[in-house]
Design a protein around this motif. Structure first.
Motif, PDB file in Angstrom:
ATOM      1  N   PRO A 142       0.822  -1.206   0.000  1.00 49.10           N
ATOM      2  CA  PRO A 142       0.000   0.000   0.000  1.00 49.10           C
ATOM      3  C   PRO A 142       0.859   1.260   0.000  1.00 49.10           C
ATOM      4  O   PRO A 142       1.885   1.324   0.687  1.00 49.10           O
ATOM      5  CB  PRO A 142      -0.788  -0.113   1.307  1.00 49.10           C
ATOM      6  CG  PRO A 142      -0.797  -1.568   1.630  1.00 49.10           C
ATOM      7  CD  PRO A 142       0.528  -2.079   1.126  1.00 49.10           C
ATOM      8  N   MET A 143       0.450   2.229  -0.795  1.00 47.47           N
ATOM      9  CA  MET A 143       1.175   3.501  -0.880  1.00 47.47           C
ATOM     10  C   MET A 143       0.194   4.584  -1.283  1.00 47.47           C
ATOM     11  O   MET A 143      -0.918   4.286  -1.715  1.00 47.47           O
ATOM     12  CB  MET A 143       2.340   3.404  -1.866  1.00 47.47           C
ATOM     13  CG  MET A 143       1.945   3.153  -3.307  1.00 47.47           C
ATOM     14  SD  MET A 143       3.362   2.967  -4.432  1.00 47.47           S
ATOM     15  CE  MET A 143       3.806   1.259  -4.149  1.00 47.47           C
ATOM     16  N   THR A 144       0.632   5.824  -1.140  1.00 43.86           N
ATOM     17  CA  THR A 144      -0.251   6.897  -1.559  1.00 43.86           C
ATOM     18  C   THR A 144      -0.324   6.909  -3.079  1.00 43.86           C
ATOM     19  O   THR A 144       0.580   6.445  -3.776  1.00 43.86           O
ATOM     20  CB  THR A 144       0.230   8.284  -1.082  1.00 43.86           C
ATOM     21  OG1 THR A 144       1.460   8.601  -1.732  1.00 43.86           O
ATOM     22  CG2 THR A 144       0.384   8.343   0.429  1.00 43.86           C
ATOM     23  N   GLN A 145      -1.420   7.453  -3.568  1.00 49.11           N
ATOM     24  CA  GLN A 145      -1.590   7.590  -5.006  1.00 49.11           C
ATOM     25  C   GLN A 145      -0.458   8.423  -5.589  1.00 49.11           C
ATOM     26  O   GLN A 145       0.074   8.109  -6.646  1.00 49.11           O
ATOM     27  CB  GLN A 145      -2.948   8.227  -5.277  1.00 49.11           C
ATOM     28  CG  GLN A 145      -3.293   8.388  -6.722  1.00 49.11           C
ATOM     29  CD  GLN A 145      -4.715   8.890  -6.907  1.00 49.11           C
ATOM     30  OE1 GLN A 145      -5.636   8.366  -6.301  1.00 49.11           O
ATOM     31  NE2 GLN A 145      -4.873   9.894  -7.738  1.00 49.11           N
ATOM     32  N   ALA A 146      -0.050   9.473  -4.887  1.00 48.75           N
ATOM     33  CA  ALA A 146       1.034  10.342  -5.361  1.00 48.75           C
ATOM     34  C   ALA A 146       2.355   9.583  -5.431  1.00 48.75           C
ATOM     35  O   ALA A 146       3.119   9.735  -6.390  1.00 48.75           O
ATOM     36  CB  ALA A 146       1.163  11.565  -4.468  1.00 48.75           C
ATOM     37  N   ASP A 147       2.632   8.756  -4.420  1.00 47.72           N
ATOM     38  CA  ASP A 147       3.874   7.973  -4.438  1.00 47.72           C
ATOM     39  C   ASP A 147       3.856   6.939  -5.556  1.00 47.72           C
ATOM     40  O   ASP A 147       4.876   6.690  -6.203  1.00 47.72           O
ATOM     41  CB  ASP A 147       4.122   7.305  -3.090  1.00 47.72           C
ATOM     42  CG  ASP A 147       4.632   8.278  -2.038  1.00 47.72           C
ATOM     43  OD1 ASP A 147       5.160   9.352  -2.412  1.00 47.72           O
ATOM     44  OD2 ASP A 147       4.503   7.965  -0.838  1.00 47.72           O
ATOM     45  N   LEU A 148       2.692   6.341  -5.813  1.00 51.60           N
ATOM     46  CA  LEU A 148       2.576   5.393  -6.921  1.00 51.60           C
ATOM     47  C   LEU A 148       2.842   6.099  -8.245  1.00 51.60           C
ATOM     48  O   LEU A 148       3.583   5.582  -9.091  1.00 51.60           O
ATOM     49  CB  LEU A 148       1.189   4.750  -6.923  1.00 51.60           C
ATOM     50  CG  LEU A 148       0.898   3.785  -8.071  1.00 51.60           C
ATOM     51  CD1 LEU A 148       1.854   2.599  -8.057  1.00 51.60           C
ATOM     52  CD2 LEU A 148      -0.552   3.309  -8.010  1.00 51.60           C
ATOM     53  N   ALA A 149       2.286   7.272  -8.426  1.00 48.90           N
ATOM     54  CA  ALA A 149       2.511   8.042  -9.657  1.00 48.90           C
ATOM     55  C   ALA A 149       3.998   8.355  -9.824  1.00 48.90           C
ATOM     56  O   ALA A 149       4.554   8.190 -10.912  1.00 48.90           O
ATOM     57  CB  ALA A 149       1.694   9.328  -9.634  1.00 48.90           C
ATOM     58  N   ARG A 150       4.657   8.795  -8.745  1.00 50.65           N
ATOM     59  CA  ARG A 150       6.092   9.088  -8.818  1.00 50.65           C
ATOM     60  C   ARG A 150       6.888   7.827  -9.146  1.00 50.65           C
ATOM     61  O   ARG A 150       7.795   7.855  -9.975  1.00 50.65           O
ATOM     62  CB  ARG A 150       6.576   9.690  -7.505  1.00 50.65           C
ATOM     63  CG  ARG A 150       6.659  11.197  -7.520  1.00 50.65           C
ATOM     64  CD  ARG A 150       7.304  11.733  -6.261  1.00 50.65           C
ATOM     65  NE  ARG A 150       6.498  11.487  -5.077  1.00 50.65           N
ATOM     66  CZ  ARG A 150       5.366  12.104  -4.798  1.00 50.65           C
ATOM     67  NH1 ARG A 150       4.899  13.021  -5.603  1.00 50.65           N
ATOM     68  NH2 ARG A 150       4.697  11.818  -3.704  1.00 50.65           N
ATOM     69  N   HIS A 151       6.540   6.723  -8.493  1.00 48.15           N
ATOM     70  CA  HIS A 151       7.228   5.452  -8.728  1.00 48.15           C
ATOM     71  C   HIS A 151       7.116   5.037 -10.204  1.00 48.15           C
ATOM     72  O   HIS A 151       8.067   4.522 -10.784  1.00 48.15           O
ATOM     73  CB  HIS A 151       6.637   4.373  -7.817  1.00 48.15           C
ATOM     74  CG  HIS A 151       7.140   2.998  -8.083  1.00 48.15           C
ATOM     75  ND1 HIS A 151       8.392   2.583  -7.669  1.00 48.15           N
ATOM     76  CD2 HIS A 151       6.577   1.948  -8.720  1.00 48.15           C
ATOM     77  CE1 HIS A 151       8.574   1.335  -8.055  1.00 48.15           C
ATOM     78  NE2 HIS A 151       7.492   0.924  -8.688  1.00 48.15           N
ATOM     79  N   MET A 152       5.948   5.291 -10.780  1.00 51.21           N
ATOM     80  CA  MET A 152       5.708   4.888 -12.168  1.00 51.21           C
ATOM     81  C   MET A 152       6.126   5.958 -13.177  1.00 51.21           C
ATOM     82  O   MET A 152       6.026   5.745 -14.379  1.00 51.21           O
ATOM     83  CB  MET A 152       4.240   4.521 -12.342  1.00 51.21           C
ATOM     84  CG  MET A 152       3.873   3.300 -11.510  1.00 51.21           C
ATOM     85  SD  MET A 152       2.212   2.765 -11.803  1.00 51.21           S
ATOM     86  CE  MET A 152       2.278   2.406 -13.548  1.00 51.21           C
ATOM     87  N   ARG A 153       6.538   7.126 -12.658  1.00 52.37           N
ATOM     88  CA  ARG A 153       6.980   8.234 -13.500  1.00 52.37           C
ATOM     89  C   ARG A 153       5.860   8.744 -14.408  1.00 52.37           C
ATOM     90  O   ARG A 153       6.058   8.978 -15.606  1.00 52.37           O
ATOM     91  CB  ARG A 153       8.227   7.868 -14.296  1.00 52.37           C
ATOM     92  CG  ARG A 153       9.392   7.500 -13.410  1.00 52.37           C
ATOM     93  CD  ARG A 153      10.587   7.028 -14.192  1.00 52.37           C
ATOM     94  NE  ARG A 153      11.583   6.480 -13.300  1.00 52.37           N
ATOM     95  CZ  ARG A 153      12.840   6.868 -13.241  1.00 52.37           C
ATOM     96  NH1 ARG A 153      13.279   7.810 -14.037  1.00 52.37           N
ATOM     97  NH2 ARG A 153      13.680   6.312 -12.403  1.00 52.37           N
ATOM     98  N   VAL A 154       4.656   8.870 -13.809  1.00 48.43           N
ATOM     99  CA  VAL A 154       3.509   9.440 -14.511  1.00 48.43           C
ATOM    100  C   VAL A 154       2.901  10.519 -13.628  1.00 48.43           C
ATOM    101  O   VAL A 154       3.237  10.642 -12.452  1.00 48.43           O
ATOM    102  CB  VAL A 154       2.434   8.379 -14.862  1.00 48.43           C
ATOM    103  CG1 VAL A 154       2.996   7.318 -15.791  1.00 48.43           C
ATOM    104  CG2 VAL A 154       1.856   7.746 -13.612  1.00 48.43           C
ATOM    105  N   LYS A 155       1.973  11.263 -14.185  1.00 50.33           N
ATOM    106  CA  LYS A 155       1.300  12.309 -13.418  1.00 50.33           C
ATOM    107  C   LYS A 155       0.243  11.698 -12.499  1.00 50.33           C
ATOM    108  O   LYS A 155      -0.358  10.668 -12.815  1.00 50.33           O
ATOM    109  CB  LYS A 155       0.646  13.317 -14.363  1.00 50.33           C
ATOM    110  CG  LYS A 155       1.646  14.111 -15.184  1.00 50.33           C
ATOM    111  CD  LYS A 155       0.940  15.218 -15.925  1.00 50.33           C
ATOM    112  CE  LYS A 155       1.872  16.015 -16.788  1.00 50.33           C
ATOM    113  NZ  LYS A 155       2.998  16.594 -16.147  1.00 50.33           N
TER     114      LYS A 155
END
Length: 150
Positions: free
Chosen positions: A50-63
């Motif tokens: 589990p992670m924040t939506q923002a951290d997932l976006a950063r991890h995936m290099r998307v907005k």
């Protein structure tokens, strides 16, 4: 093959090859109701927990907005759960569900059979990994909340 492709820059060749492989995978994966990008998203959640939506976006290099649309669709499918942080309702945590893990397993089995994998020599894979790992990581979010899934 396009005429003059030999004259393309390396970045053009990488981009075109990535699109061609992704489109091939998408055609196959759509038969089970998911895209290649969706597989990558679920894989990140499965491996990262589990992670924040923002951290997932950063991890995936998307907005964040891009991942938000994907997560909304996945939530409707029952593949992910989203919940606000216990101590800050503005932060949204996301985790993969059992149904999400099951579709990911199906997709990974299908990916193993894709013919395009056979066209990729192992040294190319190692080179691509080196290129990606050489990029500086995106900084983690400074905003922290308490994970509602623990």
């Amino acid at each position: 093959m396009s005429a003059g492709v030999e004259l393309w820059s390396t970045s053009q060749l990488l981009t075109a090859a990535a699109h061609a492989v992704s489109n091939s995978w998408n055609r196959q994966l759509l038969s089970i109701g998911i895209t290649h990008g969706g597989v990558i998203t679920l894989r990140a959640l499965q491996s990262g927990g589990p992670m924040t939506q923002a951290d997932l976006a950063r991890h995936m290099r998307v907005k964040n907005q891009t991942i938000g649309r994907t997560l909304h669709l996945f939530e409707l499918q029952g593949w992910v759960l989203r919940a606000p942080a216990k101590d800050d309702k503005r932060l949204i945590f996301v985790r993969i569900t059992n149904a999400g893990a099951a579709i990911l397993d199906r997709a990974e089995e299908l990916e193993k059979t894709l013919a395009s994998e056979d066209l990729l020599p192992e040294d190319l894979r190692a080179t691509l990994i080196n290129i990606i790992q050489a990029q500086p990581p995106q900084p983690p979010s400074r905003i922290r909340g308490t994970n509602p899934f623990h």
